[in-house]
Design an enzyme around this catalytic site. Structure first.
Site, PDB file in Angstrom:
ATOM      1  N   HIS A 100       0.845  -1.196   0.000  1.00  0.00           N
ATOM      2  CA  HIS A 100       0.000   0.000   0.000  1.00  0.00           C
ATOM      3  C   HIS A 100       0.879   1.244   0.000  1.00  0.00           C
ATOM      4  CE1 HIS A 100      -3.710   2.253   0.781  1.00  0.00           C
ATOM      5  NE2 HIS A 100      -2.945   3.061   1.488  1.00  0.00           N
ATOM      6  N   ASP A 179     -14.487   3.164   7.610  1.00  0.00           N
ATOM      7  CA  ASP A 179     -13.453   4.079   7.098  1.00  0.00           C
ATOM      8  C   ASP A 179     -14.040   5.030   6.063  1.00  0.00           C
ATOM      9  OD1 ASP A 179     -10.730   5.082   6.646  1.00  0.00           O
ATOM     10  OD2 ASP A 179     -11.005   4.175   4.676  1.00  0.00           O
ATOM     11  N   ARG A 186     -13.663  13.356   7.798  1.00  0.00           N
ATOM     12  CA  ARG A 186     -12.341  13.979   7.998  1.00  0.00           C
ATOM     13  C   ARG A 186     -12.050  14.994   6.899  1.00  0.00           C
ATOM     14  NH1 ARG A 186      -8.716   9.143   7.693  1.00  0.00           N
ATOM     15  NH2 ARG A 186      -7.045  10.641   7.843  1.00  0.00           N
ATOM     16  N   SER A 201      -6.988   4.177   9.188  1.00  0.00           N
ATOM     17  CA  SER A 201      -7.693   4.147   7.903  1.00  0.00           C
ATOM     18  C   SER A 201      -6.990   3.186   6.933  1.00  0.00           C
ATOM     19  CB  SER A 201      -7.726   5.574   7.335  1.00  0.00           C
ATOM     20  OG  SER A 201      -8.055   5.594   5.985  1.00  0.00           O
ATOM     21  N   LYS A 205      -8.185  -1.193   6.016  1.00  0.00           N
ATOM     22  CA  LYS A 205      -8.441  -1.729   4.674  1.00  0.00           C
ATOM     23  C   LYS A 205      -7.471  -2.865   4.356  1.00  0.00           C
ATOM     24  CE  LYS A 205      -8.391   2.514   3.384  1.00  0.00           C
ATOM     25  NZ  LYS A 205      -8.492   3.897   2.957  1.00  0.00           N
TER      26      LYS A 205
HETATM   27  N1  URA Z   1      -4.936   6.952   2.592  1.00  0.00           N
HETATM   28  C1  URA Z   1      -5.939   6.346   3.285  1.00  0.00           C
HETATM   29  O1  URA Z   1      -6.399   5.269   2.920  1.00  0.00           O
HETATM   30  N2  URA Z   1      -6.411   6.951   4.396  1.00  0.00           N
HETATM   31  C2  URA Z   1      -5.934   8.124   4.849  1.00  0.00           C
HETATM   32  O2  URA Z   1      -6.392   8.595   5.871  1.00  0.00           O
HETATM   33  C3  URA Z   1      -4.901   8.753   4.128  1.00  0.00           C
HETATM   34  C4  URA Z   1      -4.408   8.140   2.992  1.00  0.00           C
END
Ligand code: URA
Length: 457
Positions: A100, A179, A186, A201, A205
């Site tokens: 990621h 999220d 946010r 966050s 995932k």
């Molecule tokens: N990428 C994400 O998935 N979440 C965030 O809060 C910032 C970048």
């Protein structure tokens, strides 16, 4: 005691007066630690509608200001993971390593790393996203190839990894829906740039995506969410710690995003550049970052020490196996042409050139502005459900460290509409900063973190 409340027109039982969102907000506002039960209560209430968005926003701001410790951050991550589906990848043999990136400008690393890692024998079951703000997304880039399907069923996704070693898909199922709600809040409450909120966050995932191990590319600099190296290292450590606390080995590499990565920004242009790297060519900065990240993924996948893995990566480029794997991926997911065939790439109707308004060394670039200029040309979406132009984007001819003379071409703008050129060109010129002295070289790989150590390069 069971209390009842009127919420969104429904009667909702509250579990007890002390497990009340107002008490939870108050506690965090005053800098106290939240219990696991309180965090679970917050996420459950957020998803079932018994907690209002304004209450969630107040708690987010309290977290933004007061922070969360590692235990609270891990609890928040687990609660968010459990709010939706979790993918079961156990039908795929071998150690599944996920990757990621925290997002940047010109970041096409997945397109290079995925085929390399798969060609070296570590299965790649990658779920990717679309562009977010000024940063691009892998799914949009892949869709720039005519016919390429990014919505795979769960069965297709798993079968493709089993049969050719790689699949890249948009999300199948509803991963970490908490999220999605929190991210949207946010975005409009000035609480995006919080280390525990970004860490939970990203990791919620990743945990829901079902891989055995996780490699994180934490971007740092003007085009990234984290602007300083210290903050980026702290974010890396926090995510590694969540991985350890939840039983998934996780490592993080902090890489530069002060300057856009590679020379191409925009979907089809980035696919083309990724293919150049797989052919053994392409820009040096992109090659360096991709090869290091791929080596770390192979190391996590059990392919040997880092030296051995770097050698495996080099060989997959030299013997053409990584490029061949990209071809297999494209064919398997419906691409009409081979990805290196000129016909596969959508081409912009309008191409224009930006010239230097000054002479000197490019001392730095405001990467976020480069990303925004590319969006303006059509490469990104203005709204979540908006459309984009796959052929649009920017090719940078000059970047940080280069010497430029007035009138020299510094970039190409690709778009479908002449009307977009003037504002995008102006924005791009503003992204360049110059000086009379050459800037000091900045390393591309800035730090590495695992559960035992942090190495700064
Ligand atoms: N990428 C994400 O998935 N979440 C965030 O809060 C910032 C970048």
């Amino acid at each position: 005691m069971i209390l009842q409340g009127e919420v969104h027109g429904k009667t909702i039982p509250f579990k007890g007066e002390f497990m009340n969102i107002i008490n939870i907000i108050e506690k965090k506002r005053d800098g106290k630690e939240l219990s696991t039960e309180e965090i679970n209560h917050f996420i459950e209430g957020l998803c079932n509608g018994s907690i209002f968005e304004y209450q969630a926003s107040a708690l987010l701001m309290a977290i933004f200001i007061r922070g969360l410790n590692s235990r609270e951050t891990a609890d928040l991550t687990v609660a968010m993971t459990k709010s939706g589906d979790c993918i079961d990848l156990s039908a795929i043999p071998g150690v599944k390593v996920d990757k990621h990136s925290t997002g940047g400008v010109g970041d096409k690393t997945t397109l290079v790393i995925g085929p390399i890692v798969a060609a070296c024998g570590v299965p790649v079951a990658k779920m990717s996203g679309r562009g977010l703000g000024h940063t691009g997304g892998t799914i949009d880039k892949l869709e720039s190839m005519e016919g390429f399907r990014t919505s795979l069923t769960r069965e297709e996704f798993i079968d493709n990894v089993k049969e050719i070693g790689i699949a890249i898909s948009g999300q199948t199922g509803d991963l970490a829906p908490a999220d999605k709600i929190l991210y949207a809040l946010r975005d409009v409450t000035a609480t995006v740039n919080s280390i525990p909120l970004i860490a939970s966050s990203v990791m919620s995932k990743k945990l829901a995506s079902g891989a055995d191990r996780i490699m994180l590319d934490v971007k740092t600099g003007s085009g990234a969410f984290m602007k300083t190296l210290e903050d980026s290292i702290e974010l890396a450590r926090e995510m590694v710690s969540i991985g350890e606390l939840t039983g998934k080995k996780t490592v993080a590499v902090v890489t530069d995003m002060d300057t856009p990565l590679g020379n191409c920004i925009g979907n089809a242009l980035e696919v083309k550049e990724a293919i150049e790297v797989l052919k053994g060519k392409g820009p040096e900065d992109l090659r360096t970052v991709c090869f290091e990240l791929a080596s770390r993924m192979l190391e996590l996948g059990g392919k040997g020490d880092i030296g051995t893995c770097r050698e495996l990566v080099r060989n997959s480029i030299i013997d053409g196996s990584a490029l061949k794997k990209f071809g297999e991926l494209a064919a398997r997911q419906g691409s009409v042409y081979e990805p290196w065939d000129e016909k596969a790439m959508r081409k912009a109707a309008v191409i224009d050139y930006v010239t230097a308004p000054f002479e000197g060394y490019i001392s730095s670039m405001r990467s976020e502005l480069v990303g925004k200029a590319s969006m303006l040309l059509g490469a990104g979406r203005e709204t979540k459900d908006g459309s984009l132009d796959h052929s649009a984007g920017i090719i940078l001819h000059k970047k940080t460290g280069d010497y430029i003379k007035k009138g020299m071409i510094i970039a190409e703008l690709h778009t479908s509409s002449r009307q977009l050129l003037s504002e995008a060109g102006k924005m791009l010129k503003e992204a360049y900063e110059t000086s009379t002295a050459a800037p000091a070289a900045r390393p591309l790989i800035l730090a590495y973190a695992d559960s035992d150590r942090v190495i700064r390069y």
